[in-house]
Design a protein around this motif. Structure first.
Motif, PDB file in Angstrom:
ATOM      1  N   ALA A 105      33.160  30.453  48.187  1.00 45.70           N
ATOM      2  CA  ALA A 105      32.674  31.837  48.132  1.00 45.70           C
ATOM      3  C   ALA A 105      33.190  32.545  46.890  1.00 45.70           C
ATOM      4  O   ALA A 105      32.483  33.352  46.282  1.00 45.70           O
ATOM      5  CB  ALA A 105      33.098  32.590  49.390  1.00 45.70           C
ATOM      6  N   THR A 106      34.421  32.250  46.491  1.00 47.25           N
ATOM      7  CA  THR A 106      34.959  32.837  45.264  1.00 47.25           C
ATOM      8  C   THR A 106      34.193  32.326  44.049  1.00 47.25           C
ATOM      9  O   THR A 106      33.878  33.091  43.128  1.00 47.25           O
ATOM     10  CB  THR A 106      36.452  32.491  45.111  1.00 47.25           C
ATOM     11  N   GLN A 107      33.885  31.055  44.034  1.00 42.46           N
ATOM     12  CA  GLN A 107      33.117  30.492  42.930  1.00 42.46           C
ATOM     13  C   GLN A 107      31.737  31.131  42.840  1.00 42.46           C
ATOM     14  O   GLN A 107      31.232  31.387  41.740  1.00 42.46           O
ATOM     15  CB  GLN A 107      33.007  28.979  43.107  1.00 42.46           C
ATOM     16  N   ALA A 108      31.138  31.420  43.992  1.00 44.11           N
ATOM     17  CA  ALA A 108      29.841  32.105  44.001  1.00 44.11           C
ATOM     18  C   ALA A 108      29.973  33.519  43.438  1.00 44.11           C
ATOM     19  O   ALA A 108      29.101  33.999  42.703  1.00 44.11           O
ATOM     20  CB  ALA A 108      29.287  32.140  45.424  1.00 44.11           C
ATOM     21  N   PHE A 109      31.072  34.192  43.766  1.00 45.03           N
ATOM     22  CA  PHE A 109      31.325  35.538  43.238  1.00 45.03           C
ATOM     23  C   PHE A 109      31.455  35.503  41.710  1.00 45.03           C
ATOM     24  O   PHE A 109      30.897  36.346  41.005  1.00 45.03           O
ATOM     25  CB  PHE A 109      32.604  36.098  43.866  1.00 45.03           C
ATOM     26  N   VAL A 110      32.191  34.521  41.190  1.00 44.98           N
ATOM     27  CA  VAL A 110      32.375  34.399  39.738  1.00 44.98           C
ATOM     28  C   VAL A 110      31.041  34.125  39.051  1.00 44.98           C
ATOM     29  O   VAL A 110      30.763  34.651  37.963  1.00 44.98           O
ATOM     30  CB  VAL A 110      33.398  33.284  39.428  1.00 44.98           C
ATOM     31  N   ARG A 111      30.192  33.326  39.701  1.00 43.81           N
ATOM     32  CA  ARG A 111      28.894  33.004  39.096  1.00 43.81           C
ATOM     33  C   ARG A 111      28.017  34.239  38.923  1.00 43.81           C
ATOM     34  O   ARG A 111      27.164  34.285  38.025  1.00 43.81           O
ATOM     35  CB  ARG A 111      28.159  31.961  39.946  1.00 43.81           C
ATOM     36  N   LEU A 112      28.209  35.251  39.771  1.00 40.80           N
ATOM     37  CA  LEU A 112      27.391  36.462  39.654  1.00 40.80           C
ATOM     38  C   LEU A 112      27.547  37.101  38.280  1.00 40.80           C
ATOM     39  O   LEU A 112      26.572  37.562  37.676  1.00 40.80           O
ATOM     40  CB  LEU A 112      27.790  37.473  40.738  1.00 40.80           C
ATOM     41  N   SER A 113      28.791  37.157  37.786  1.00 41.83           N
ATOM     42  CA  SER A 113      29.047  37.820  36.508  1.00 41.83           C
ATOM     43  C   SER A 113      28.569  37.002  35.317  1.00 41.83           C
ATOM     44  O   SER A 113      28.468  37.523  34.203  1.00 41.83           O
ATOM     45  CB  SER A 113      30.550  38.098  36.365  1.00 41.83           C
ATOM     46  N   LEU A 134      39.272  50.038  46.555  1.00 43.28           N
ATOM     47  CA  LEU A 134      40.258  49.726  47.592  1.00 43.28           C
ATOM     48  C   LEU A 134      41.641  49.481  47.005  1.00 43.28           C
ATOM     49  O   LEU A 134      42.579  49.163  47.744  1.00 43.28           O
ATOM     50  CB  LEU A 134      39.811  48.488  48.375  1.00 43.28           C
ATOM     51  N   GLY A 135      41.783  49.637  45.688  1.00 41.92           N
ATOM     52  CA  GLY A 135      43.063  49.417  45.045  1.00 41.92           C
ATOM     53  C   GLY A 135      43.359  47.969  44.773  1.00 41.92           C
ATOM     54  O   GLY A 135      44.509  47.593  44.499  1.00 41.92           O
ATOM     55  N   LEU A 136      42.332  47.113  44.828  1.00 44.09           N
ATOM     56  CA  LEU A 136      42.520  45.678  44.695  1.00 44.09           C
ATOM     57  C   LEU A 136      42.466  45.223  43.244  1.00 44.09           C
ATOM     58  O   LEU A 136      41.734  45.785  42.431  1.00 44.09           O
ATOM     59  CB  LEU A 136      41.428  44.928  45.455  1.00 44.09           C
ATOM     60  N   SER A 137      43.218  44.179  42.953  1.00 42.87           N
ATOM     61  CA  SER A 137      43.014  43.459  41.711  1.00 42.87           C
ATOM     62  C   SER A 137      41.660  42.756  41.784  1.00 42.87           C
ATOM     63  O   SER A 137      41.259  42.281  42.849  1.00 42.87           O
ATOM     64  CB  SER A 137      44.123  42.421  41.511  1.00 42.87           C
ATOM     65  N   THR A 138      40.958  42.700  40.665  1.00 42.61           N
ATOM     66  CA  THR A 138      39.666  42.001  40.635  1.00 42.61           C
ATOM     67  C   THR A 138      39.827  40.536  40.260  1.00 42.61           C
ATOM     68  O   THR A 138      38.830  39.844  40.028  1.00 42.61           O
ATOM     69  CB  THR A 138      38.703  42.688  39.647  1.00 42.61           C
ATOM     70  N   ASP A 139      41.047  40.049  40.192  1.00 39.05           N
ATOM     71  CA  ASP A 139      41.298  38.634  39.920  1.00 39.05           C
ATOM     72  C   ASP A 139      40.687  37.793  41.044  1.00 39.05           C
ATOM     73  O   ASP A 139      40.939  38.051  42.220  1.00 39.05           O
ATOM     74  CB  ASP A 139      42.809  38.386  39.853  1.00 39.05           C
ATOM     75  N   PRO A 140      39.866  36.789  40.713  1.00 40.64           N
ATOM     76  CA  PRO A 140      39.279  35.944  41.762  1.00 40.64           C
ATOM     77  C   PRO A 140      40.310  35.282  42.671  1.00 40.64           C
ATOM     78  O   PRO A 140      39.983  34.883  43.783  1.00 40.64           O
ATOM     79  CB  PRO A 140      38.497  34.890  40.963  1.00 40.64           C
ATOM     80  N   ALA A 141      41.568  35.185  42.213  1.00 34.60           N
ATOM     81  CA  ALA A 141      42.612  34.604  43.059  1.00 34.60           C
ATOM     82  C   ALA A 141      42.768  35.381  44.358  1.00 34.60           C
ATOM     83  O   ALA A 141      43.073  34.802  45.404  1.00 34.60           O
ATOM     84  CB  ALA A 141      43.941  34.571  42.301  1.00 34.60           C
ATOM     85  N   VAL A 142      42.539  36.690  44.308  1.00 32.91           N
ATOM     86  CA  VAL A 142      42.642  37.507  45.525  1.00 32.91           C
ATOM     87  C   VAL A 142      41.570  37.092  46.538  1.00 32.91           C
ATOM     88  O   VAL A 142      41.811  37.042  47.749  1.00 32.91           O
ATOM     89  CB  VAL A 142      42.523  39.004  45.182  1.00 32.91           C
ATOM     90  N   LEU A 143      40.375  36.756  46.029  1.00 32.19           N
ATOM     91  CA  LEU A 143      39.307  36.319  46.928  1.00 32.19           C
ATOM     92  C   LEU A 143      39.611  34.939  47.501  1.00 32.19           C
ATOM     93  O   LEU A 143      39.236  34.650  48.647  1.00 32.19           O
ATOM     94  CB  LEU A 143      37.969  36.301  46.185  1.00 32.19           C
ATOM     95  N   LEU A 157      41.950  39.787  55.885  1.00 35.73           N
ATOM     96  CA  LEU A 157      41.589  41.017  55.190  1.00 35.73           C
ATOM     97  C   LEU A 157      42.838  41.812  54.833  1.00 35.73           C
ATOM     98  O   LEU A 157      42.988  42.278  53.690  1.00 35.73           O
ATOM     99  CB  LEU A 157      40.654  41.849  56.064  1.00 35.73           C
ATOM    100  N   ALA A 158      43.741  41.973  55.792  1.00 37.60           N
ATOM    101  CA  ALA A 158      44.990  42.689  55.520  1.00 37.60           C
ATOM    102  C   ALA A 158      45.808  41.976  54.455  1.00 37.60           C
ATOM    103  O   ALA A 158      46.420  42.611  53.585  1.00 37.60           O
ATOM    104  CB  ALA A 158      45.806  42.824  56.817  1.00 37.60           C
ATOM    105  N   LEU A 159      45.802  40.648  54.494  1.00 36.36           N
ATOM    106  CA  LEU A 159      46.543  39.847  53.518  1.00 36.36           C
ATOM    107  C   LEU A 159      45.946  40.009  52.121  1.00 36.36           C
ATOM    108  O   LEU A 159      46.675  40.192  51.134  1.00 36.36           O
ATOM    109  CB  LEU A 159      46.514  38.388  53.952  1.00 36.36           C
ATOM    110  N   GLY A 160      44.604  39.928  52.034  1.00 35.11           N
ATOM    111  CA  GLY A 160      43.953  40.095  50.741  1.00 35.11           C
ATOM    112  C   GLY A 160      44.186  41.478  50.151  1.00 35.11           C
ATOM    113  O   GLY A 160      44.424  41.617  48.944  1.00 35.11           O
ATOM    114  N   LEU A 161      44.133  42.502  51.005  1.00 34.87           N
ATOM    115  CA  LEU A 161      44.391  43.861  50.531  1.00 34.87           C
ATOM    116  C   LEU A 161      45.827  44.005  50.034  1.00 34.87           C
ATOM    117  O   LEU A 161      46.078  44.602  48.982  1.00 34.87           O
ATOM    118  CB  LEU A 161      44.123  44.869  51.649  1.00 34.87           C
ATOM    119  N   ARG A 162      46.768  43.436  50.779  1.00 29.89           N
ATOM    120  CA  ARG A 162      48.182  43.525  50.381  1.00 29.89           C
ATOM    121  C   ARG A 162      48.424  42.799  49.060  1.00 29.89           C
ATOM    122  O   ARG A 162      49.106  43.314  48.167  1.00 29.89           O
ATOM    123  CB  ARG A 162      49.059  42.921  51.473  1.00 29.89           C
ATOM    124  N   ALA A 163      47.868  41.606  48.937  1.00 27.60           N
ATOM    125  CA  ALA A 163      48.054  40.824  47.711  1.00 27.60           C
ATOM    126  C   ALA A 163      47.382  41.513  46.522  1.00 27.60           C
ATOM    127  O   ALA A 163      47.969  41.633  45.438  1.00 27.60           O
ATOM    128  CB  ALA A 163      47.499  39.419  47.897  1.00 27.60           C
TER     129      ALA A 163
END
Length: 353
Positions: A105-113, A134-143, A157-163
């Protein structure tokens, strides 16, 4: 006092460190020897980040880690091994460090750009804007964490938001303010397979999710999902995996009451989330086994070729051949060494007559 231990490296070395440390703290003179050649020890390579109080107390992964979090560096570009399960004995997954993503899913997100279609790039921009809101880093690593961590969807979800917030240095808006609390449908299954493509391609199957969103985000969410669905249909359904994982998490989120809270993170989950940024940038020739042996020698531990009075510590079975299996084995045997040191200590200071 003198004690000689025999066994696998992580268990015997951890037991030796624990015995030497306790003796120092209490003012005892203790000599600990391990049977074997340290140069024969299997290398336990990084990069990896996880929560392991026993290994952290033995000095493993403390240069970039903090508290009980262990960060073992590795070569740049090598995927980061992560688990949010305590002690590192299970739940491992990989996070990409090159910006391409490890999870499908992260790879699919990267392909969009990088897509030639304007609608795809616009969808990618809108998703990044949402992450920033949401205050998130846009680094694909978070996804990779959001989609890949081995915990329930709302905890992911809570983990991704925290990271993401730890990496970006922001707080963002509470995510539950965007739900109405009136969901009338069943959450998506936890695992994607192509048999779900028909449901994903059918707007009526997901309408109940939009009905449970607040009016402040509903229109934009519907546009994003509609656009993602159309784009996925154009490329033969390849990127429906991204649509699925986004809807899966939202389908659980909308089950919550409005202005409620996400599940609180445990110590292991929180420590790994806040250390993810440091772990992604840590590089070097990391070897957890070598770090363990270095601390043992620093405390005065010795190695001997053999001893008829050696005490067996740890499992004698050979470690697994795969990389993740070796890490699980290393973490398990280190904990075993800690427990066996605790059991040995009374007999060392007060041996039976």
């Amino acid at each position: 006092m003198e004690v000689t231990l025999r066994g696998n490296i992580p268990a015997a070395t951890t037991a030796g460190i624990m015995l030497l440390t306790r003796a120092r703290q209490l003012g005892y003179r203790l000599t600990v020897s391990l049977v074997g050649d340290p140069e024969d020890a299997m290398k336990i390579r990084g990069p990896a980040v996880f929560y392991a109080p026993v290994l952290a107390s033995c000095g493993v992964g403390r240069e970039a880690g903090r508290g009980a979090t262990v960060v073992v560096p590795g070569p740049p570009g090598t995927p980061l091994m992560v688990t949010v399960h305590p002690h590192g004995e299970s739940g491992w997954f990989f996070v990409d460090r090159t910006g391409n993503g490890m999870h499908p899913a992260t790879q699919a997100f990267v392909r969009l750009s990088r897509d030639s279609r304007p609608a795809a790039r616009e969808l990618g921009r809108e998703m990044r804007k949402g992450m920033e809101a949401l205050g998130l880093s846009t680094d694909p690593a978070v996804l990779d964490v959001l989609f890949g961590a081995d915990v329930p969807p709302l905890t992911r979800l809570a983990l991704g938001l925290r990271a993401g917030r730890a990496m970006a240095g922001g707080r963002g808006e509470p995510i539950t303010r965007h739900i109405s609390g009136g969901a009338n449908g069943d959450p998506f299954p936890d695992t994607y397979h192509r048999g779900l493509d028909t449901d994903l391609a059918t707007p009526a199957k997901t309408q109940w999710i939009f009905d449970a969103l607040s009016t402040s985000v509903r229109d934009k969410a519907e546009w994003c999902i509609h656009t993602a669905r159309e784009l996925a249909m154009e490329d033969g359904g390849r990127d429906l995996v991204l649509l699925f994982h986004v809807l899966e998490i939202v389908s659980y989120l909308v089950q919550l009451p409005n202005h409620s809270i996400l599940p609180p993170l445990g110590a292991a989950e929180d420590s790994v989330a806040t250390s993810l940024g440091d772990a992604l940038t840590a590089s070097g020739d990391g070897d957890a086994s070598a770090q363990l042996r270095q601390v043992y020698r620093f405390l005065g531990g010795k190695y001997v070729s053999d001893s008829i009075h050696a005490i067996l510590v740890g499992d004698t079975d050979p470690p697994p051949g795969d990389h993740v299996g070796r890490w699980r084995w290393f973490c398990k045997e280190a904990r075993r060494g800690r427990k066996e040191a605790d059991a040995l200590w009374p007999n060392i200071i007060d041996p039976p007559s």
